[in-house]
Motif scaffolding. Structure first.
Motif, PDB file in Angstrom:
ATOM      1  N   GLU A  15       0.834  -1.208   0.000  1.00 48.47           N
ATOM      2  CA  GLU A  15       0.000   0.000   0.000  1.00 48.47           C
ATOM      3  C   GLU A  15       0.866   1.254   0.000  1.00 48.47           C
ATOM      4  OE1 GLU A  15      -2.536  -0.368   3.418  1.00 48.47           O
ATOM      5  OE2 GLU A  15      -3.588  -2.099   2.566  1.00 48.47           O
ATOM      6  N   ALA A  16       1.894   1.261   0.831  1.00 52.85           N
ATOM      7  CA  ALA A  16       2.771   2.433   0.912  1.00 52.85           C
ATOM      8  C   ALA A  16       3.573   2.612  -0.381  1.00 52.85           C
ATOM      9  CB  ALA A  16       3.709   2.308   2.113  1.00 52.85           C
ATOM     10  N   LEU A  17       4.086   1.514  -0.913  1.00 52.67           N
ATOM     11  CA  LEU A  17       4.861   1.594  -2.156  1.00 52.67           C
ATOM     12  C   LEU A  17       3.998   2.039  -3.330  1.00 52.67           C
ATOM     13  CD1 LEU A  17       7.069  -1.595  -1.824  1.00 52.67           C
ATOM     14  CD2 LEU A  17       7.872   0.771  -1.825  1.00 52.67           C
ATOM     15  N   ASP A  18       2.783   1.522  -3.412  1.00 55.19           N
ATOM     16  CA  ASP A  18       1.874   1.923  -4.492  1.00 55.19           C
ATOM     17  C   ASP A  18       1.566   3.417  -4.420  1.00 55.19           C
ATOM     18  OD1 ASP A  18       1.803  -0.653  -5.470  1.00 55.19           O
ATOM     19  OD2 ASP A  18      -0.170  -1.130  -4.618  1.00 55.19           O
ATOM     20  N   ALA A  19       1.277   3.906  -3.225  1.00 53.09           N
ATOM     21  CA  ALA A  19       0.978   5.330  -3.062  1.00 53.09           C
ATOM     22  C   ALA A  19       2.193   6.171  -3.446  1.00 53.09           C
ATOM     23  CB  ALA A  19       0.545   5.626  -1.630  1.00 53.09           C
ATOM     24  N   ARG A  20       3.377   5.710  -3.059  1.00 54.86           N
ATOM     25  CA  ARG A  20       4.599   6.451  -3.388  1.00 54.86           C
ATOM     26  C   ARG A  20       4.834   6.462  -4.899  1.00 54.86           C
ATOM     27  NH1 ARG A  20      10.095   5.958  -4.172  1.00 54.86           N
ATOM     28  NH2 ARG A  20      11.301   7.663  -3.274  1.00 54.86           N
ATOM     29  N   ARG A  21       4.663   5.316  -5.539  1.00 55.56           N
ATOM     30  CA  ARG A  21       4.832   5.244  -7.000  1.00 55.56           C
ATOM     31  C   ARG A  21       3.848   6.173  -7.711  1.00 55.56           C
ATOM     32  NH1 ARG A  21       4.582  -0.343  -6.431  1.00 55.56           N
ATOM     33  NH2 ARG A  21       6.649  -1.092  -5.959  1.00 55.56           N
ATOM     34  N   GLU A  22       2.602   6.182  -7.253  1.00 48.91           N
ATOM     35  CA  GLU A  22       1.595   7.066  -7.842  1.00 48.91           C
ATOM     36  C   GLU A  22       2.001   8.532  -7.699  1.00 48.91           C
ATOM     37  OE1 GLU A  22      -2.205   6.199  -6.094  1.00 48.91           O
ATOM     38  OE2 GLU A  22      -2.155   4.122  -6.792  1.00 48.91           O
ATOM     39  N   GLN A  23       2.523   8.883  -6.532  1.00 49.17           N
ATOM     40  CA  GLN A  23       2.940  10.262  -6.313  1.00 49.17           C
ATOM     41  C   GLN A  23       4.115  10.630  -7.205  1.00 49.17           C
ATOM     42  OE1 GLN A  23       1.413  12.656  -4.741  1.00 49.17           O
ATOM     43  NE2 GLN A  23       2.989  14.125  -5.305  1.00 49.17           N
ATOM     44  N   LEU A  24       5.082   9.747  -7.305  1.00 44.22           N
ATOM     45  CA  LEU A  24       6.224  10.014  -8.180  1.00 44.22           C
ATOM     46  C   LEU A  24       5.759  10.169  -9.626  1.00 44.22           C
ATOM     47  CD1 LEU A  24       8.888   7.594  -6.687  1.00 44.22           C
ATOM     48  CD2 LEU A  24       8.976  10.094  -6.688  1.00 44.22           C
ATOM     49  N   HIS A  25       4.839   9.324 -10.048  1.00 44.21           N
ATOM     50  CA  HIS A  25       4.312   9.422 -11.403  1.00 44.21           C
ATOM     51  C   HIS A  25       3.610  10.766 -11.611  1.00 44.21           C
ATOM     52  CE1 HIS A  25       2.770   8.092 -15.246  1.00 44.21           C
ATOM     53  NE2 HIS A  25       1.559   8.459 -14.857  1.00 44.21           N
ATOM     54  N   ALA A  26       2.798  11.166 -10.642  1.00 50.06           N
ATOM     55  CA  ALA A  26       2.091  12.438 -10.731  1.00 50.06           C
ATOM     56  C   ALA A  26       3.054  13.625 -10.803  1.00 50.06           C
ATOM     57  CB  ALA A  26       1.151  12.610  -9.537  1.00 50.06           C
ATOM     58  N   MET A  27       4.219  13.453 -10.210  1.00 51.44           N
ATOM     59  CA  MET A  27       5.229  14.517 -10.213  1.00 51.44           C
ATOM     60  C   MET A  27       6.134  14.435 -11.435  1.00 51.44           C
ATOM     61  SD  MET A  27       6.194  14.292  -6.154  1.00 51.44           S
ATOM     62  CE  MET A  27       7.408  15.606  -6.126  1.00 51.44           C
ATOM     63  N   GLY A  28       5.894  13.425 -12.282  1.00 50.51           N
ATOM     64  CA  GLY A  28       6.734  13.258 -13.466  1.00 50.51           C
ATOM     65  C   GLY A  28       8.103  12.707 -13.157  1.00 50.51           C
ATOM     66  N   ARG A  29       8.217  12.035 -12.039  1.00 56.85           N
ATOM     67  CA  ARG A  29       9.515  11.508 -11.594  1.00 56.85           C
ATOM     68  C   ARG A  29       9.510   9.982 -11.646  1.00 56.85           C
ATOM     69  NH1 ARG A  29      10.693  14.560  -6.044  1.00 56.85           N
ATOM     70  NH2 ARG A  29      12.164  12.849  -5.907  1.00 56.85           N
ATOM     71  N   THR A  30       9.134   9.426 -12.773  1.00 51.36           N
ATOM     72  CA  THR A  30       9.041   7.966 -12.889  1.00 51.36           C
ATOM     73  C   THR A  30      10.403   7.294 -12.805  1.00 51.36           C
ATOM     74  OG1 THR A  30       9.020   8.186 -15.291  1.00 51.36           O
ATOM     75  CG2 THR A  30       6.897   8.012 -14.199  1.00 51.36           C
ATOM     76  N   ALA A  31      11.475   8.012 -13.094  1.00 51.92           N
ATOM     77  CA  ALA A  31      12.811   7.435 -12.977  1.00 51.92           C
ATOM     78  C   ALA A  31      13.203   7.231 -11.520  1.00 51.92           C
ATOM     79  CB  ALA A  31      13.842   8.334 -13.671  1.00 51.92           C
ATOM     80  N   ASP A  32      12.506   7.893 -10.594  1.00 52.22           N
ATOM     81  CA  ASP A  32      12.801   7.766  -9.167  1.00 52.22           C
ATOM     82  C   ASP A  32      12.058   6.601  -8.544  1.00 52.22           C
ATOM     83  OD1 ASP A  32      14.295  10.043  -9.415  1.00 52.22           O
ATOM     84  OD2 ASP A  32      12.783  11.372  -8.579  1.00 52.22           O
ATOM     85  N   GLY A  33      11.545   5.706  -9.343  1.00 54.01           N
ATOM     86  CA  GLY A  33      10.664   4.633  -8.909  1.00 54.01           C
ATOM     87  C   GLY A  33      11.114   3.759  -7.764  1.00 54.01           C
ATOM     88  N   PRO A  34      12.351   3.317  -7.670  1.00 58.61           N
ATOM     89  CA  PRO A  34      12.700   2.442  -6.544  1.00 58.61           C
ATOM     90  C   PRO A  34      12.400   3.111  -5.205  1.00 58.61           C
ATOM     91  CG  PRO A  34      14.455   2.442  -8.170  1.00 58.61           C
ATOM     92  CD  PRO A  34      13.473   3.509  -8.563  1.00 58.61           C
ATOM     93  N   ALA A  35      11.765   2.349  -4.357  1.00 54.27           N
ATOM     94  CA  ALA A  35      11.324   2.900  -3.073  1.00 54.27           C
ATOM     95  C   ALA A  35      12.477   3.022  -2.095  1.00 54.27           C
ATOM     96  CB  ALA A  35      10.231   2.025  -2.477  1.00 54.27           C
ATOM     97  N   VAL A  36      12.328   3.970  -1.206  1.00 52.86           N
ATOM     98  CA  VAL A  36      13.300   4.153  -0.142  1.00 52.86           C
ATOM     99  C   VAL A  36      12.886   3.316   1.057  1.00 52.86           C
ATOM    100  CG1 VAL A  36      13.905   6.478  -0.854  1.00 52.86           C
ATOM    101  CG2 VAL A  36      12.070   6.158   0.780  1.00 52.86           C
ATOM    102  N   GLY A  37      13.826   2.976   1.903  1.00 54.98           N
ATOM    103  CA  GLY A  37      13.520   2.357   3.181  1.00 54.98           C
ATOM    104  C   GLY A  37      13.011   0.938   3.136  1.00 54.98           C
ATOM    105  N   GLN A  38      13.237   0.222   2.027  1.00 57.66           N
ATOM    106  CA  GLN A  38      12.739  -1.162   1.974  1.00 57.66           C
ATOM    107  C   GLN A  38      13.601  -2.071   2.785  1.00 57.66           C
ATOM    108  OE1 GLN A  38      11.619  -2.962  -1.693  1.00 57.66           O
ATOM    109  NE2 GLN A  38      10.987  -1.028  -2.548  1.00 57.66           N
TER     110      GLN A  38
END
Length: 111
Positions: A88-111
């Motif tokens: 859930e947290a990773l999906d929300a983060r990916r969606e936010q990065l996509h909305a910001m146009g930062r799809t290259a930043d996709g790998p999640a932090v803190g895993q």
């Protein structure tokens, strides 16, 4: 840890009044140090929900979602709820990065 603060946070969460998302996040942040198995998943989910409230502040929302991913990632790997909370947290983060146009930043932090 300040025992008074822990007690206040517990009373706040157990109270009958409706809490704001920020109050809930604050209480779970504090209690996650004392009882991580109970409060890390609640903190992660509360951070994701709070992030929805501040969608108009993309950088702040991303910071909350980074914290949500870190909280979920800090859960005990044996916890059966960990995969769902982390997803859930990773999906929300990916969606936010996509909305910001930062799809290259996709790998999640803190895993």
């Amino acid at each position: 840890m300040n025992d008074d603060a822990v007690l206040r946070a517990r009373v706040l969460l157990l109270g009958t009044g409706k809490l704001s998302r920020l109050q809930r996040v604050t209480a779970h942040r504090l209690l996650a140090v004392d009882s991580p198995a109970v409060h890390l998943p609640k903190l992660s989910r509360a951070l994701v929900k709070l992030g929805k409230e501040i969608a108009h502040l993309p950088e702040a929302r991303l910071a909350l979602l980074d914290e949500a991913v870190a909280a979920a990632g800090a859960m005990d790997p044996a916890d059966p709820h960990r995969p769902q909370v982390l997803a859930e947290a990773l999906d929300a983060r990916r969606e936010q990065l996509h909305a910001m146009g930062r799809t290259a930043d996709g790998p999640a932090v803190g895993q």
